[in-house]
Scaffold this motif. Structure first.
Motif, PDB file in Angstrom:
ATOM      1  N   GLY A 274       0.807  -1.212   0.000  1.00 38.22           N
ATOM      2  CA  GLY A 274       0.000   0.000   0.000  1.00 38.22           C
ATOM      3  C   GLY A 274       0.841   1.263   0.000  1.00 38.22           C
ATOM      4  N   LEU A 275       2.059   1.197   0.542  1.00 33.43           N
ATOM      5  CA  LEU A 275       2.919   2.381   0.556  1.00 33.43           C
ATOM      6  C   LEU A 275       3.289   2.808  -0.856  1.00 33.43           C
ATOM      7  N   LEU A 276       3.595   1.846  -1.706  1.00 33.97           N
ATOM      8  CA  LEU A 276       3.909   2.189  -3.093  1.00 33.97           C
ATOM      9  C   LEU A 276       2.648   2.600  -3.852  1.00 33.97           C
ATOM     10  N   GLU A 277       1.535   1.970  -3.550  1.00 30.16           N
ATOM     11  CA  GLU A 277       0.283   2.371  -4.177  1.00 30.16           C
ATOM     12  C   GLU A 277      -0.093   3.793  -3.760  1.00 30.16           C
ATOM     13  N   LEU A 278       0.234   4.122  -2.502  1.00 27.34           N
ATOM     14  CA  LEU A 278      -0.039   5.464  -2.008  1.00 27.34           C
ATOM     15  C   LEU A 278       0.776   6.502  -2.776  1.00 27.34           C
ATOM     16  N   LEU A 279       1.984   6.129  -3.187  1.00 28.39           N
ATOM     17  CA  LEU A 279       2.794   7.042  -3.993  1.00 28.39           C
ATOM     18  C   LEU A 279       2.111   7.350  -5.317  1.00 28.39           C
ATOM     19  N   GLU A 280       1.454   6.338  -5.899  1.00 24.42           N
ATOM     20  CA  GLU A 280       0.727   6.572  -7.141  1.00 24.42           C
ATOM     21  C   GLU A 280      -0.452   7.513  -6.907  1.00 24.42           C
TER      22      GLU A 280
ATOM     23  N   ILE B  97      -2.665  13.183  -7.245  1.00 24.45           N
ATOM     24  CA  ILE B  97      -3.304  14.277  -6.518  1.00 24.45           C
ATOM     25  C   ILE B  97      -2.378  15.471  -6.314  1.00 24.45           C
ATOM     26  N   GLU B  98      -1.178  15.220  -5.802  1.00 23.73           N
ATOM     27  CA  GLU B  98      -0.334  16.327  -5.360  1.00 23.73           C
ATOM     28  C   GLU B  98       0.293  17.116  -6.503  1.00 23.73           C
ATOM     29  N   VAL B  99       0.454  16.499  -7.660  1.00 26.72           N
ATOM     30  CA  VAL B  99       0.948  17.261  -8.817  1.00 26.72           C
ATOM     31  C   VAL B  99      -0.065  18.354  -9.172  1.00 26.72           C
TER      32      VAL B  99
ATOM     33  N   GLY C 167      20.645  17.413   1.469  1.00 32.20           N
ATOM     34  CA  GLY C 167      20.594  18.686   0.758  1.00 32.20           C
ATOM     35  C   GLY C 167      19.829  18.610  -0.553  1.00 32.20           C
ATOM     36  N   ALA C 168      20.062  17.553  -1.336  1.00 28.16           N
ATOM     37  CA  ALA C 168      19.378  17.425  -2.624  1.00 28.16           C
ATOM     38  C   ALA C 168      17.874  17.273  -2.430  1.00 28.16           C
ATOM     39  N   LEU C 169      17.464  16.571  -1.362  1.00 32.30           N
ATOM     40  CA  LEU C 169      16.037  16.390  -1.080  1.00 32.30           C
ATOM     41  C   LEU C 169      15.397  17.725  -0.714  1.00 32.30           C
ATOM     42  N   ILE C 170      16.120  18.513   0.066  1.00 32.95           N
ATOM     43  CA  ILE C 170      15.607  19.837   0.424  1.00 32.95           C
ATOM     44  C   ILE C 170      15.504  20.720  -0.812  1.00 32.95           C
ATOM     45  N   GLN C 171      16.454  20.585  -1.731  1.00 33.69           N
ATOM     46  CA  GLN C 171      16.421  21.382  -2.951  1.00 33.69           C
ATOM     47  C   GLN C 171      15.200  21.064  -3.811  1.00 33.69           C
ATOM     48  N   LEU C 172      14.771  19.798  -3.794  1.00 30.61           N
ATOM     49  CA  LEU C 172      13.555  19.441  -4.527  1.00 30.61           C
ATOM     50  C   LEU C 172      12.350  20.189  -3.960  1.00 30.61           C
ATOM     51  N   HIS C 173      12.284  20.290  -2.639  1.00 36.51           N
ATOM     52  CA  HIS C 173      11.199  21.032  -2.005  1.00 36.51           C
ATOM     53  C   HIS C 173      11.350  22.533  -2.270  1.00 36.51           C
ATOM     54  N   GLN C 174      12.592  23.002  -2.278  1.00 36.28           N
ATOM     55  CA  GLN C 174      12.828  24.411  -2.575  1.00 36.28           C
ATOM     56  C   GLN C 174      12.336  24.763  -3.978  1.00 36.28           C
ATOM     57  N   ALA C 175      12.562  23.860  -4.918  1.00 39.49           N
ATOM     58  CA  ALA C 175      12.121  24.105  -6.297  1.00 39.49           C
ATOM     59  C   ALA C 175      10.597  24.206  -6.371  1.00 39.49           C
TER      60      ALA C 175
ATOM     61  N   ARG D 133       6.118  16.498  -9.434  1.00 41.79           N
ATOM     62  CA  ARG D 133       6.228  15.181 -10.062  1.00 41.79           C
ATOM     63  C   ARG D 133       7.645  14.620  -9.899  1.00 41.79           C
ATOM     64  N   LYS D 134       8.637  15.455 -10.150  1.00 42.43           N
ATOM     65  CA  LYS D 134      10.029  15.021 -10.009  1.00 42.43           C
ATOM     66  C   LYS D 134      10.311  14.571  -8.579  1.00 42.43           C
ATOM     67  N   HIS D 135       9.822  15.335  -7.623  1.00 42.43           N
ATOM     68  CA  HIS D 135      10.032  14.987  -6.209  1.00 42.43           C
ATOM     69  C   HIS D 135       9.380  13.651  -5.860  1.00 42.43           C
ATOM     70  N   LEU D 136       8.141  13.450  -6.281  1.00 41.93           N
ATOM     71  CA  LEU D 136       7.431  12.228  -5.906  1.00 41.93           C
ATOM     72  C   LEU D 136       7.989  11.001  -6.627  1.00 41.93           C
ATOM     73  N   ILE D 137       8.450  11.160  -7.828  1.00 40.36           N
ATOM     74  CA  ILE D 137       9.096  10.039  -8.515  1.00 40.36           C
ATOM     75  C   ILE D 137      10.382   9.655  -7.784  1.00 40.36           C
ATOM     76  N   GLY D 138      11.119  10.667  -7.317  1.00 40.90           N
ATOM     77  CA  GLY D 138      12.309  10.386  -6.515  1.00 40.90           C
ATOM     78  C   GLY D 138      11.964   9.691  -5.210  1.00 40.90           C
ATOM     79  N   THR D 139      10.851  10.113  -4.596  1.00 40.31           N
ATOM     80  CA  THR D 139      10.397   9.480  -3.356  1.00 40.31           C
ATOM     81  C   THR D 139      10.042   8.018  -3.596  1.00 40.31           C
ATOM     82  N   ARG D 140       9.403   7.750  -4.711  1.00 46.86           N
ATOM     83  CA  ARG D 140       9.061   6.366  -5.048  1.00 46.86           C
ATOM     84  C   ARG D 140      10.329   5.517  -5.188  1.00 46.86           C
ATOM     85  N   ASN D 141      11.342   6.052  -5.831  1.00 49.22           N
ATOM     86  CA  ASN D 141      12.603   5.324  -5.968  1.00 49.22           C
ATOM     87  C   ASN D 141      13.265   5.085  -4.620  1.00 49.22           C
TER      88      ASN D 141
END
Length: 270
Positions: A119-125, A130-132, A217-225, A243-251
Motif C-alpha cells: 500500500g505504501l507504493l500504491e499510495l505514492l501513485e 493528486i499532489e501534482v 541537501g538534494a532532497l531539500i532542494q527538490l522542495h525548494q524548487a 512530479r520530479k520529487h514524488l518520482i524520486g520518493t518512489r525510488n
C-alpha cells in the motif's frame, strides 16, 4: 417504517437450517431498520441546512420520543454517525454536528497500508495523481499567508536535517501547506487523510535515500524548487517539480524495501 426482509440463507446461523427465519433473526432485522431510521433522520437534520457545524442536535430522549424508538436504538444511530465523523459526542452533553474533517479517509488509508505493505507504493501513485495537480493549484491560488506557511515548513526541514522525526514532521507540514494553498478543501482533506501512512512512507523513503546519499541537501532542494515555483506563480513548473520529487520518493521507497532488514520489517513488494 417499511417492511423487514426476514429471509435467511440456510446454515448461516440466522434460521433453523431449512431457510426458516428464527425470532432472533426477525428481531435483528427490526433493530437494524430502527437504527437506520435514526441515522436517516439525523442525516436529514445535518445535511438539510437546519444546523451548522458545532450546533447541538436533539437530545437522546427527544429523538426517542419523536421517532418512536428506544434510547438504546438512538445511541446506536448516533454511534454510526460518530464513526463516520459526522457527529461529535461528549459525555453528558448533546451530540454536536462535526466540522468537515478527514477522519474517515485517515482510517481508510491507515488500514489499507497496515494490511499490506504494498500500500505504501500504491499510495505514492495516489500522491502523484493528486499532489501534482495540488501544486499547480497552489501556484495559482496561494495567499501570502500560504507562502509564509510553506517557507516556515521548508525552514523546518533545513533545521531538522540531523533529526529524522523533526525533518519528517516539517515535510508533512510542507505538503499539507501546499494542499491548503490549493484552495480546494477536498484535496486538502485527502492529503490530511493520508498523513499517518505518509509518516510511515516518509521515514522509509528517507532511509532509502540515506542508503544512497547521507546528505539531505538534494532532497531539500527538490522542495525548494516546488516552493519557488509556487511563490513565482509558475503553475507548470510547480506541477513538474512536484512530479520530479514524488518520482524520486518512489525510488527511495523501493530502495528502503530492498534493505535487509528494512526499517519496518518489509520486503520488496514488487
Amino acid at each position: 417504517m417499511g417492511t423487514v426482509d426476514l429471509e435467511a440463507e440456510p446454515g448461516d446461523g440466522g434460521g433453523d437450517g431449512d431457510g426458516t427465519p428464527t425470532r432472533a433473526t426477525g428481531a435483528r432485522g427490526r433493530d437494524r431498520l430502527a437504527t437506520d431510521t435514526v441515522v436517516r433522520h439525523l442525516e436529514q437534520i445535518i445535511f438539510g441546512g437546519e444546523v451548522e457545524p458545532g450546533d447541538s442536535l436533539p437530545s437522546e430522549s427527544e429523538l426517542s420520543a419523536d421517532l418512536g424508538v428506544s434510547r438504546l436504538t438512538v445511541r446506536e444511530g448516533v454511534r454510526t454517525l460518530q464513526a463516520r465523523a459526522l457527529i461529535e459526542v461528549s459525555h453528558g452533553r448533546r451530540p454536536v454536528v462535526a466540522h468537515p474533517n478527514a477522519a474517515p479517509l485517515h482510517d481508510f488509508f491507515s488500514a489499507a497500508v497496515r494490511r499490506d505493505p504494498r500500500g505504501l507504493l500504491e499510495l505514492l501513485e495516489v500522491r502523484l495523481a493528486i499532489e501534482v495537480h495540488t501544486a499547480q493549484l497552489a501556484a495559482r491560488n496561494a495567499t501570502r499567508a500560504d507562502i509564509s506557511a510553506l517557507e516556515a515548513a521548508l525552514e523546518g526541514m533545513r533545521l531538522g536535517v540531523d533529526d529524522e522525526v523533526a525533518f519528517n514532521a516539517a515535510d508533512v507540514r510542507f505538503h499539507a501547506a501546499i494542499a491548503a494553498a490549493s484552495g480546494n478543501r477536498m484535496l486538502s482533506f485527502i492529503v490530511e487523510g493520508m498523513e499517518e501512512p505518509l509518516h510511515t512512507s516518509r521515514i522509509a523513503s528517507i532511509r532509502g535515500y540515506r542508503a544512497q546519499s547521507a546528505d539531505l541537501g538534494a532532497l531539500i532542494q527538490l522542495h525548494q524548487a516546488i516552493f519557488d515555483c509556487i511563490s513565482e506563480r509558475d503553475t507548470a513548473g510547480a506541477a513538474a517539480s512536484m512530479r520530479k520529487h514524488l518520482i524520486g520518493t518512489r525510488n527511495d521507497l523501493r530502495a528502503a524495501f530492498a534493505l535487509q532488514p528494512t526499517p519496518m520489517g518489509l520486503t520488496d513488494p514488487s
